[in-house]
Structure formats: C-alpha cells, structure tokens
Write a protein that holds these residues in place. Structure first.
Motif, PDB file in Angstrom:
ATOM      1  N   ASP A   8       0.814  -1.222   0.000  1.00 61.51           N
ATOM      2  CA  ASP A   8       0.000   0.000   0.000  1.00 61.51           C
ATOM      3  C   ASP A   8       0.837   1.257   0.000  1.00 61.51           C
ATOM      4  OD1 ASP A   8      -2.321  -1.471   0.016  1.00 61.51           O
ATOM      5  OD2 ASP A   8      -2.455  -1.500   2.207  1.00 61.51           O
ATOM      6  N   ASP A   9       2.101   1.166   0.364  1.00 58.75           N
ATOM      7  CA  ASP A   9       2.949   2.347   0.495  1.00 58.75           C
ATOM      8  C   ASP A   9       3.762   2.664  -0.753  1.00 58.75           C
ATOM      9  OD1 ASP A   9       2.105   2.708   3.095  1.00 58.75           O
ATOM     10  OD2 ASP A   9       3.706   1.462   3.921  1.00 58.75           O
ATOM     11  N   ARG A  10       3.681   1.837  -1.772  1.00 57.15           N
ATOM     12  CA  ARG A  10       4.516   2.091  -2.941  1.00 57.15           C
ATOM     13  C   ARG A  10       3.955   3.263  -3.746  1.00 57.15           C
ATOM     14  NH1 ARG A  10       2.683  -0.885  -7.830  1.00 57.15           N
ATOM     15  NH2 ARG A  10       0.779  -1.945  -7.178  1.00 57.15           N
ATOM     16  N   ALA A  11       4.817   3.994  -4.392  1.00 57.27           N
ATOM     17  CA  ALA A  11       4.427   5.166  -5.184  1.00 57.27           C
ATOM     18  C   ALA A  11       3.878   4.720  -6.535  1.00 57.27           C
ATOM     19  CB  ALA A  11       5.624   6.069  -5.397  1.00 57.27           C
TER      20      ALA A  11
END
Length: 53
Positions: A8-11
C-alpha cells in the motif's frame, strides 16, 4: 531486499494518458448491434408522428 514498506505504500504515478477502459466497446456500435451502415434520417423524418409538427 525489503525496506519494510507494504504494498500500500509504494508510489504510483498517474498520468492523463493512462487508459483503463476504451471509450466505446465493439458491441456498443451500430455494427455490433447488427445494424447496416448508412443513415436513415430521411425515413425517420417521413415517419414522424403528425403531432410533432
């Protein structure tokens, strides 16, 4: 090697030219519905109900 961030944190880069779905599908055309090419405007005008005049 993992840096500890979750999926969920990937750009994610979003651009205007990213197309998810086409504007019109093949079955959403006259040909897709089995209709002949060409217009029938003259026929539609001739078959207008009298109360439209």
């Amino acid at each position: 090697m993992s840096d500890g961030r979750g999926e969920d944190d990937r750009a994610v880069e979003l651009t205007d030219d990213f197309v998810v779905l086409p504007e019109q599908t093949a079955d959403d055309t006259d040909h897709g519905w089995g209709e002949r090419a060409g217009d029938n405007d003259d026929w539609l005008l001739a078959e207008r109900p009298p109360h439209w005049d």
